[in-house]
Design a protein around this motif. Structure first.
Motif, PDB file in Angstrom:
ATOM      1  N   ASP A 221      -2.396   7.589  -6.823  1.00  0.00           N
ATOM      2  CA  ASP A 221      -1.947   8.602  -7.792  1.00  0.00           C
ATOM      3  C   ASP A 221      -2.906   9.787  -7.808  1.00  0.00           C
ATOM      4  O   ASP A 221      -2.483  10.952  -7.871  1.00  0.00           O
ATOM      5  CB  ASP A 221      -1.826   7.996  -9.190  1.00  0.00           C
ATOM      6  N   ALA A 222      -4.196   9.501  -7.761  1.00  0.00           N
ATOM      7  CA  ALA A 222      -5.183  10.576  -7.759  1.00  0.00           C
ATOM      8  C   ALA A 222      -5.079  11.404  -6.477  1.00  0.00           C
ATOM      9  O   ALA A 222      -5.168  12.637  -6.510  1.00  0.00           O
ATOM     10  CB  ALA A 222      -6.584   9.999  -7.895  1.00  0.00           C
ATOM     11  N   PHE A 223      -4.874  10.721  -5.351  1.00  0.00           N
ATOM     12  CA  PHE A 223      -4.748  11.428  -4.073  1.00  0.00           C
ATOM     13  C   PHE A 223      -3.491  12.291  -4.052  1.00  0.00           C
ATOM     14  O   PHE A 223      -3.500  13.409  -3.551  1.00  0.00           O
ATOM     15  CB  PHE A 223      -4.729  10.420  -2.926  1.00  0.00           C
ATOM     16  N   ALA A 224      -2.402  11.761  -4.594  1.00  0.00           N
ATOM     17  CA  ALA A 224      -1.151  12.516  -4.617  1.00  0.00           C
ATOM     18  C   ALA A 224      -1.251  13.722  -5.555  1.00  0.00           C
ATOM     19  O   ALA A 224      -0.577  14.742  -5.345  1.00  0.00           O
ATOM     20  CB  ALA A 224       0.005  11.614  -5.038  1.00  0.00           C
ATOM     21  N   GLY A 225      -2.102  13.641  -6.555  1.00  0.00           N
ATOM     22  CA  GLY A 225      -2.255  14.734  -7.504  1.00  0.00           C
ATOM     23  C   GLY A 225      -3.113  15.874  -6.982  1.00  0.00           C
ATOM     24  O   GLY A 225      -3.133  16.962  -7.560  1.00  0.00           O
ATOM     25  N   LEU A 226      -3.805  15.641  -5.891  1.00  0.00           N
ATOM     26  CA  LEU A 226      -4.668  16.696  -5.322  1.00  0.00           C
ATOM     27  C   LEU A 226      -3.829  17.719  -4.577  1.00  0.00           C
ATOM     28  O   LEU A 226      -2.794  17.393  -3.987  1.00  0.00           O
ATOM     29  CB  LEU A 226      -5.660  16.075  -4.332  1.00  0.00           C
ATOM     30  N   PRO A 227      -4.275  18.954  -4.583  1.00  0.00           N
ATOM     31  CA  PRO A 227      -3.576  19.959  -3.765  1.00  0.00           C
ATOM     32  C   PRO A 227      -3.780  19.620  -2.275  1.00  0.00           C
ATOM     33  O   PRO A 227      -4.666  18.891  -1.893  1.00  0.00           O
ATOM     34  CB  PRO A 227      -4.267  21.286  -4.116  1.00  0.00           C
ATOM     35  N   GLU A 228      -2.907  20.214  -1.422  1.00  0.00           N
ATOM     36  CA  GLU A 228      -2.929  19.915   0.006  1.00  0.00           C
ATOM     37  C   GLU A 228      -4.261  20.252   0.648  1.00  0.00           C
ATOM     38  O   GLU A 228      -4.740  19.513   1.523  1.00  0.00           O
ATOM     39  CB  GLU A 228      -1.816  20.682   0.717  1.00  0.00           C
TER      40      GLU A 228
ATOM     41  N   SER B 254       0.831  -1.201   0.000  1.00  0.00           N
ATOM     42  CA  SER B 254       0.000   0.000   0.000  1.00  0.00           C
ATOM     43  C   SER B 254       0.868   1.254   0.000  1.00  0.00           C
ATOM     44  O   SER B 254       2.043   1.221   0.365  1.00  0.00           O
ATOM     45  CB  SER B 254      -0.935   0.001   1.212  1.00  0.00           C
ATOM     46  N   TYR B 255       0.257   2.332  -0.432  1.00  0.00           N
ATOM     47  CA  TYR B 255       0.921   3.633  -0.448  1.00  0.00           C
ATOM     48  C   TYR B 255       0.461   4.378   0.805  1.00  0.00           C
ATOM     49  O   TYR B 255      -0.738   4.454   1.082  1.00  0.00           O
ATOM     50  CB  TYR B 255       0.537   4.410  -1.705  1.00  0.00           C
ATOM     51  N   VAL B 256       1.399   4.948   1.558  1.00  0.00           N
ATOM     52  CA  VAL B 256       1.067   5.596   2.816  1.00  0.00           C
ATOM     53  C   VAL B 256       1.262   7.101   2.672  1.00  0.00           C
ATOM     54  O   VAL B 256       2.323   7.570   2.267  1.00  0.00           O
ATOM     55  CB  VAL B 256       1.943   5.051   3.969  1.00  0.00           C
ATOM     56  N   PHE B 257       0.197   7.820   2.998  1.00  0.00           N
ATOM     57  CA  PHE B 257       0.243   9.276   3.019  1.00  0.00           C
ATOM     58  C   PHE B 257       0.056   9.720   4.464  1.00  0.00           C
ATOM     59  O   PHE B 257      -0.766   9.161   5.189  1.00  0.00           O
ATOM     60  CB  PHE B 257      -0.875   9.875   2.142  1.00  0.00           C
ATOM     61  N   SER B 258       0.787  10.716   4.889  1.00  0.00           N
ATOM     62  CA  SER B 258       0.664  11.230   6.255  1.00  0.00           C
ATOM     63  C   SER B 258      -0.047  12.576   6.228  1.00  0.00           C
ATOM     64  O   SER B 258       0.261  13.452   5.407  1.00  0.00           O
ATOM     65  CB  SER B 258       2.044  11.402   6.888  1.00  0.00           C
ATOM     66  N   TYR B 259      -0.992  12.714   7.141  1.00  0.00           N
ATOM     67  CA  TYR B 259      -1.687  13.986   7.275  1.00  0.00           C
ATOM     68  C   TYR B 259      -2.110  14.134   8.732  1.00  0.00           C
ATOM     69  O   TYR B 259      -2.738  13.243   9.303  1.00  0.00           O
ATOM     70  CB  TYR B 259      -2.910  14.050   6.360  1.00  0.00           C
ATOM     71  N   CYS B 260      -1.744  15.251   9.335  1.00  0.00           N
ATOM     72  CA  CYS B 260      -2.079  15.581  10.729  1.00  0.00           C
ATOM     73  C   CYS B 260      -1.656  14.471  11.689  1.00  0.00           C
ATOM     74  O   CYS B 260      -2.360  14.120  12.626  1.00  0.00           O
ATOM     75  CB  CYS B 260      -3.570  15.868  10.888  1.00  0.00           C
ATOM     76  N   GLY B 261      -0.545  13.859  11.432  1.00  0.00           N
ATOM     77  CA  GLY B 261      -0.035  12.808  12.318  1.00  0.00           C
ATOM     78  C   GLY B 261      -0.653  11.439  12.093  1.00  0.00           C
ATOM     79  O   GLY B 261      -0.345  10.498  12.811  1.00  0.00           O
ATOM     80  N   TYR B 262      -1.547  11.309  11.131  1.00  0.00           N
ATOM     81  CA  TYR B 262      -2.171  10.026  10.827  1.00  0.00           C
ATOM     82  C   TYR B 262      -1.590   9.468   9.540  1.00  0.00           C
ATOM     83  O   TYR B 262      -1.354  10.199   8.578  1.00  0.00           O
ATOM     84  CB  TYR B 262      -3.692  10.183  10.654  1.00  0.00           C
ATOM     85  N   ASP B 263      -1.384   8.169   9.533  1.00  0.00           N
ATOM     86  CA  ASP B 263      -0.940   7.491   8.313  1.00  0.00           C
ATOM     87  C   ASP B 263      -2.167   6.962   7.583  1.00  0.00           C
ATOM     88  O   ASP B 263      -3.005   6.274   8.170  1.00  0.00           O
ATOM     89  CB  ASP B 263       0.012   6.345   8.632  1.00  0.00           C
ATOM     90  N   LEU B 264      -2.263   7.283   6.314  1.00  0.00           N
ATOM     91  CA  LEU B 264      -3.388   6.843   5.497  1.00  0.00           C
ATOM     92  C   LEU B 264      -2.896   5.827   4.464  1.00  0.00           C
ATOM     93  O   LEU B 264      -2.342   6.205   3.439  1.00  0.00           O
ATOM     94  CB  LEU B 264      -4.028   8.036   4.769  1.00  0.00           C
ATOM     95  N   PRO B 265      -3.064   4.539   4.727  1.00  0.00           N
ATOM     96  CA  PRO B 265      -2.640   3.543   3.733  1.00  0.00           C
ATOM     97  C   PRO B 265      -3.687   3.411   2.622  1.00  0.00           C
ATOM     98  O   PRO B 265      -4.879   3.298   2.870  1.00  0.00           O
ATOM     99  CB  PRO B 265      -2.546   2.254   4.538  1.00  0.00           C
TER     100      PRO B 265
END
Length: 95
Positions: A83-90, A64-75
């Motif tokens: 790819d779609a999530f990474a392409g979104l602005p913050e 899985s791809y893990v994104f971190s936001y506000c101290g939470y890991d989103l797998p």
């Protein structure tokens, strides 16, 4: 020379005993196979819902791809979604 050597009767009785034992072992084997056939079900005959209950899937962190936001890991397991999530602005990622 004797036509009926000593011990011939014992050999005949022993041979008969062995044949009887083998015959009953064959009967037991056939009976056991019939019992199994009546109790067991082939995997090919199971419906898909039952097959889904029997299977298991391993989940590895590297899958899985893990994104971190506000101290939470989103797998995220799907590459397209990641790819779609990474392409979104913050700002949109925070939603």
């Amino acid at each position: 020379m004797e036509t009926n050597p000593r011990g011939y009767g014992e050999r005949c009785r022993l041979d008969t005993f062995y044949k009887t034992v083998l015959k009953h072992e064959a009967i037991d084997y056939i009976r056991e196979m019939k019992r199994r056939a009546s109790r067991e079900t082939s995997l090919e005959r199971l419906p898909q819902t039952m097959m889904d209950k029997l299977c298991s899937a391993d989940d590895y962190p590297s899958d899985s791809y893990v994104f971190s936001y506000c101290g939470y890991d989103l797998p995220i397991s799907s590459q397209q979604v990641a790819d779609a999530f990474a392409g979104l602005p913050e700002q949109e990622q925070s939603i």
